[in-house]
Design a protein around this motif. Structure first.
Motif, PDB file in Angstrom:
ATOM      1  N   ARG A  27       0.334  -1.558  -0.246  1.00  0.00           N
ATOM      2  CA  ARG A  27      -0.199  -0.338   0.143  1.00  0.00           C
ATOM      3  C   ARG A  27       0.854   0.732   0.405  1.00  0.00           C
ATOM      4  NH1 ARG A  27      -0.391   3.226   4.677  1.00  0.00           N
ATOM      5  NH2 ARG A  27       0.370   1.424   6.706  1.00  0.00           N
ATOM      6  N   PRO A  28       0.118   2.521  -0.278  1.00  0.00           N
ATOM      7  CA  PRO A  28       0.988   3.581  -0.607  1.00  0.00           C
ATOM      8  C   PRO A  28       1.912   4.216   1.588  1.00  0.00           C
ATOM      9  CG  PRO A  28      -0.476   4.187  -1.480  1.00  0.00           C
ATOM     10  CD  PRO A  28      -0.870   2.868  -0.892  1.00  0.00           C
ATOM     11  N   GLY A  29       2.551   4.815   1.625  1.00  0.00           N
ATOM     12  CA  GLY A  29       3.183   4.505   2.418  1.00  0.00           C
ATOM     13  C   GLY A  29       2.919   3.539   3.966  1.00  0.00           C
TER      14      GLY A  29
ATOM     15  N   VAL B 187      -3.383   5.091   5.282  1.00  0.00           N
ATOM     16  CA  VAL B 187      -3.579   5.837   4.076  1.00  0.00           C
ATOM     17  C   VAL B 187      -5.796   5.589   4.600  1.00  0.00           C
ATOM     18  CG1 VAL B 187      -4.064   5.134   1.799  1.00  0.00           C
ATOM     19  CG2 VAL B 187      -2.490   3.807   2.958  1.00  0.00           C
TER      20      VAL B 187
ATOM     21  N   TRP C 257      -8.177   8.159  -3.504  1.00  0.00           N
ATOM     22  CA  TRP C 257      -6.339   8.394  -2.270  1.00  0.00           C
ATOM     23  C   TRP C 257      -5.537   8.883  -2.592  1.00  0.00           C
ATOM     24  CZ3 TRP C 257      -8.244   4.058  -5.273  1.00  0.00           C
ATOM     25  CH2 TRP C 257      -7.174   3.307  -6.253  1.00  0.00           C
ATOM     26  N   LYS C 258      -4.559   9.242  -2.895  1.00  0.00           N
ATOM     27  CA  LYS C 258      -3.329  10.052  -3.298  1.00  0.00           C
ATOM     28  C   LYS C 258      -2.323   8.350  -3.067  1.00  0.00           C
ATOM     29  CE  LYS C 258      -0.252  13.918  -2.945  1.00  0.00           C
ATOM     30  NZ  LYS C 258      -0.286  15.171  -2.317  1.00  0.00           N
ATOM     31  N   ASP C 259      -1.575   8.209  -3.858  1.00  0.00           N
ATOM     32  CA  ASP C 259      -0.247   7.194  -3.947  1.00  0.00           C
ATOM     33  C   ASP C 259       0.544   8.379  -4.988  1.00  0.00           C
ATOM     34  OD1 ASP C 259       1.807   5.605  -4.302  1.00  0.00           O
ATOM     35  OD2 ASP C 259       0.301   3.393  -5.046  1.00  0.00           O
TER      36      ASP C 259
ATOM     37  N   ASP D 142      -3.668   0.016   8.818  1.00  0.00           N
ATOM     38  CA  ASP D 142      -3.623  -0.068   7.224  1.00  0.00           C
ATOM     39  C   ASP D 142      -4.751   1.183   6.279  1.00  0.00           C
ATOM     40  OD1 ASP D 142      -0.980  -0.944   7.603  1.00  0.00           O
ATOM     41  OD2 ASP D 142      -2.681  -2.983   7.464  1.00  0.00           O
ATOM     42  N   LEU D 143      -5.440   1.345   6.624  1.00  0.00           N
ATOM     43  CA  LEU D 143      -6.351   1.115   5.880  1.00  0.00           C
ATOM     44  C   LEU D 143      -7.502   2.282   6.217  1.00  0.00           C
ATOM     45  CD1 LEU D 143      -7.445   0.713   2.039  1.00  0.00           C
ATOM     46  CD2 LEU D 143      -9.127   1.255   3.636  1.00  0.00           C
TER      47      LEU D 143
END
Length: 433
Positions: A44-46, A52, A83-85, A180-181
């Motif tokens: 996942r991002p970050g 996220v 979302w932002k990646d 995480d999310l």
């Protein structure tokens, strides 16, 4: 100088180059621009950092079916994720986003959403997969797909068909906990929009709204769960025409027997049996299209009370016929005890018996009622005709006999309709609220 052949090809012949695959070139350019090969998108991002945030909004396209038997509903919707990646950020002089189809979605990280309590669901694929990915230069991502889902809806049918049902479509991440999310509605209750043309044959859609809760699983932990709640109120007019009006008419038809002479057995008995069988057919037809629940529904109360009224009208005639038979036996015994007329060779015959006289024409001498039964007096005339052989003039002897005329039919004409009207007032005042 002759040309030689090597492995079937002429040496010295010109080599023909294939034209580049435009599709692969496009894919290569996109992957290069987004630097897909430089990052591991299985994470996942970050990864390892804070959760996220993934915003969600939904547009409901249609409510396709509501099933009381299967306790489920089918909905078609557009599900969008935001979302932002930063791994997908790219340089752009115009600051415009890029839009991709489902092919590149398989190469990047996307939220692993699923529908809780869903029985079946699918993403539309006509003419191609109904999936869209839009990436902005700063790494913001919009992921949209068109889905049809059939999900469970626990319905309470105790007020059926005067009921209101509330169903929910629940969205949750399958693998990522709230550490995480973080799932949330992007714009609160405004994140849910519906098509104005949505309509159902049996229900009126009263309200759509959104909620968010945490769901806990003992083995894995806490998860963010999004709810799409909608309230449905059932249309009653169909059931009035198909169930309530026929049942009411059958009850009213059973009352006709109260105005038919109690001696007309071929008229009253078939009428009662017909109404009973018709009510049984209505009850069977309604229950055939309903789930086999362990509690009583509102329509069951109405139909079974109506059935009891129809059944009691048959029992009422049986009681009237039985009491009339007892009364006639009592009359014959009293007639046998009448005083003998002495000196008369040929006694005349009675002008009429009780069973041949209309009870409404019997003389009433204003006697009081006893045990709910009106006592009336009938004069039994013994007319002695003149003897043609001896010349004796016939004499007439009068004797008054007390006869009980049962007035059950008269009371039933008032009690049955009054009781049924009272039942309807109570029933509709309770269930129509």
């Amino acid at each position: 100088m002759p040309q030689t052949e090597v492995s079937g090809c002429k040496v010295g012949s010109p080599i023909i180059k294939r034209s580049p695959d435009v599709t692969k070139a496009w894919g290569t350019q996109s992957e290069t621009l987004l630097r897909l090969d430089e990052h591991d998108f299985t994470m996942r991002p970050g990864f390892g950092g804070p959760a996220v945030p993934v915003g969600v909004d939904v547009q409901v396209e249609s409510l396709d079916a509501i099933s009381e038997v299967d306790m489920d509903f089918t909905m078609t919707l557009y599900l969008r994720h935001y979302w932002k990646d930063e791994r997908l950020s790219f340089r752009s002089n115009t600051n415009h986003s890029m839009t991709f189809d489902g092919r590149i979605v398989k190469k990047i990280w996307v939220p692993d959403m699923f529908f809780v309590h869903s029985k079946k669901s699918f993403t539309h694929d006509t003419t191609t997969d109904n999936v869209m990915l839009r990436v902005y230069p700063d790494g913001k991502v919009l992921y949209s797909l068109r889905v049809t889902v059939t999900a469970m809806c626990s319905m309470d049918l105790s007020h059926f068909p005067l009921d209101t049902q509330t169903c929910s479509l629940e969205i949750e991440s399958y693998a990522y906990t709230d550490d995480d999310l973080m799932l949330y509605w992007k714009e609160g209750n405004r994140s849910l929009s519906t098509d104005e043309r949505i309509s159902l044959s049996q229900f009126l859609i009263q309200e759509f709204h959104t909620t968010t809760r945490l769901a806990f699983y003992s083995s894995t932990g806490w998860y963010n769960r999004l709810y799409i709640n909608f309230t449905l109120r059932r249309h009653i007019f169909f059931f009035l025409l198909q169930t309530y009006f026929p049942a009411t008419l059958m009850v009213m038809l059973s009352w006709v027997s109260f105005w038919i002479d109690r001696r007309a057995v071929p008229a009253r008995v078939p009428l009662g049996i017909t109404t009973v069988l018709t009510m049984s057919t209505i009850i069977t037809g309604v229950n055939a299209s309903m789930p086999r629940v362990s509690y009583i529904k509102a329509v069951d109360i109405y139909l079974w009370v109506s059935f009891v009224f129809v059944f009691l009208s048959v029992i009422e005639y049986a009681a009237v016929n039985y009491l009339s038979t007892l009364q006639e036996r009592k009359e014959r015994k009293q007639r046998e005890r009448l005083p003998c007329t002495c000196g008369v060779d040929h006694p005349g015959m009675m002008s009429a018996s009780y069973s041949e006289v209309d009870a409404n024409n019997t003389g009433n001498y204003g006697m009081r009622e006893e045990n709910g039964v009106k006592r009336e007096r009938m004069l039994v005339q013994l007319a002695m005709e003149s003897d043609q052989i001896t010349g004796h003039v016939g004499s007439t002897v009068y004797s008054s006999v007390w006869i009980d005329t049962h007035a059950i039919d008269k009371y039933s004409r008032v009690v049955f309709p009054g009781s049924y009207i009272l039942f309807n007032i109570i029933y509709w005042s309770i269930y129509s609220i």
